[in-house]
Scaffold this motif. Structure first.
Motif, PDB file in Angstrom:
ATOM      1  N   ILE A   1       0.834  -1.214   0.000  1.00  0.00           N
ATOM      2  CA  ILE A   1       0.000   0.000   0.000  1.00  0.00           C
ATOM      3  C   ILE A   1       0.863   1.256   0.000  1.00  0.00           C
ATOM      4  O   ILE A   1       0.433   2.314  -0.474  1.00  0.00           O
ATOM      5  CB  ILE A   1      -0.989  -0.030   1.194  1.00  0.00           C
ATOM      6  CG1 ILE A   1      -2.029   1.079   1.069  1.00  0.00           C
ATOM      7  CG2 ILE A   1      -0.234   0.108   2.505  1.00  0.00           C
ATOM      8  CD1 ILE A   1      -3.061   0.787   0.032  1.00  0.00           C
ATOM      9  N   ARG A   2       2.101   1.144   0.466  1.00  0.00           N
ATOM     10  CA  ARG A   2       2.971   2.326   0.501  1.00  0.00           C
ATOM     11  C   ARG A   2       3.300   2.825  -0.910  1.00  0.00           C
ATOM     12  O   ARG A   2       3.420   4.024  -1.135  1.00  0.00           O
ATOM     13  CB  ARG A   2       4.260   2.004   1.249  1.00  0.00           C
ATOM     14  CG  ARG A   2       4.026   1.811   2.752  1.00  0.00           C
ATOM     15  CD  ARG A   2       5.292   1.403   3.421  1.00  0.00           C
ATOM     16  NE  ARG A   2       5.617   0.031   3.014  1.00  0.00           N
ATOM     17  CZ  ARG A   2       6.709  -0.613   3.403  1.00  0.00           C
ATOM     18  NH1 ARG A   2       7.592  -0.034   4.177  1.00  0.00           N
ATOM     19  NH2 ARG A   2       6.927  -1.847   3.005  1.00  0.00           N
ATOM     20  N   PHE A   3       3.450   1.894  -1.850  1.00  0.00           N
ATOM     21  CA  PHE A   3       3.724   2.308  -3.230  1.00  0.00           C
ATOM     22  C   PHE A   3       2.547   3.091  -3.800  1.00  0.00           C
ATOM     23  O   PHE A   3       2.730   4.060  -4.535  1.00  0.00           O
ATOM     24  CB  PHE A   3       4.013   1.091  -4.101  1.00  0.00           C
ATOM     25  CG  PHE A   3       5.300   0.405  -3.758  1.00  0.00           C
ATOM     26  CD1 PHE A   3       6.506   1.047  -3.895  1.00  0.00           C
ATOM     27  CD2 PHE A   3       5.280  -0.896  -3.302  1.00  0.00           C
ATOM     28  CE1 PHE A   3       7.696   0.425  -3.594  1.00  0.00           C
ATOM     29  CE2 PHE A   3       6.467  -1.547  -2.990  1.00  0.00           C
ATOM     30  CZ  PHE A   3       7.674  -0.879  -3.136  1.00  0.00           C
ATOM     31  N   LEU A   4       1.351   2.680  -3.463  1.00  0.00           N
ATOM     32  CA  LEU A   4       0.164   3.382  -3.948  1.00  0.00           C
ATOM     33  C   LEU A   4       0.053   4.767  -3.312  1.00  0.00           C
ATOM     34  O   LEU A   4      -0.270   5.742  -3.993  1.00  0.00           O
ATOM     35  CB  LEU A   4      -1.083   2.555  -3.634  1.00  0.00           C
ATOM     36  CG  LEU A   4      -2.402   3.121  -4.149  1.00  0.00           C
ATOM     37  CD1 LEU A   4      -2.392   3.201  -5.668  1.00  0.00           C
ATOM     38  CD2 LEU A   4      -3.557   2.274  -3.676  1.00  0.00           C
ATOM     39  N   ILE A   5       0.357   4.848  -2.037  1.00  0.00           N
ATOM     40  CA  ILE A   5       0.260   6.140  -1.343  1.00  0.00           C
ATOM     41  C   ILE A   5       1.281   7.126  -1.890  1.00  0.00           C
ATOM     42  O   ILE A   5       0.994   8.303  -2.111  1.00  0.00           O
ATOM     43  CB  ILE A   5       0.430   5.940   0.178  1.00  0.00           C
ATOM     44  CG1 ILE A   5      -0.765   5.150   0.731  1.00  0.00           C
ATOM     45  CG2 ILE A   5       0.592   7.267   0.891  1.00  0.00           C
ATOM     46  CD1 ILE A   5      -0.598   4.713   2.154  1.00  0.00           C
ATOM     47  N   VAL A   6       2.492   6.645  -2.134  1.00  0.00           N
ATOM     48  CA  VAL A   6       3.547   7.537  -2.620  1.00  0.00           C
ATOM     49  C   VAL A   6       3.353   7.860  -4.107  1.00  0.00           C
ATOM     50  O   VAL A   6       3.572   8.993  -4.535  1.00  0.00           O
ATOM     51  CB  VAL A   6       4.939   6.899  -2.380  1.00  0.00           C
ATOM     52  CG1 VAL A   6       6.030   7.699  -3.059  1.00  0.00           C
ATOM     53  CG2 VAL A   6       5.209   6.787  -0.897  1.00  0.00           C
ATOM     54  N   GLY A   7       2.920   6.899  -4.903  1.00  0.00           N
ATOM     55  CA  GLY A   7       2.838   7.101  -6.337  1.00  0.00           C
ATOM     56  C   GLY A   7       1.565   7.738  -6.834  1.00  0.00           C
ATOM     57  O   GLY A   7       1.527   8.250  -7.950  1.00  0.00           O
TER      58      GLY A   7
END
Length: 61
Positions: free
Chosen positions: A3-9
């Motif tokens: 989920i961190r990739f989605l939040i950052v990207g």
């Protein structure tokens, strides 16, 4: 996918598609460019360009 990739990207993806939206709205992807002249001539302005570069970097006292 983490989920961190989605939040950052996500902001970058939104900005990318928003930019594409406005470019399409402004006509950047239109293939008909009738407002451009048919014959373009390139003049040798290397001397003028060098003067412009000198004027940028010269400081006035």
């Amino acid at each position: 996918m983490d989920i961190r990739f989605l939040i950052v990207g996500a902001p970058f993806l939104v900005a990318f598609f928003y930019t594409l939206f406005w470019l399409k709205k402004w006509g950047a992807f239109n293939s008909t460019n009738n407002n451009l002249p048919k014959n373009t001539y390139v003049k040798d302005e290397s001397i003028q360009q060098s003067y412009n570069l000198e004027n940028i970097f010269l400081t006035k006292n």
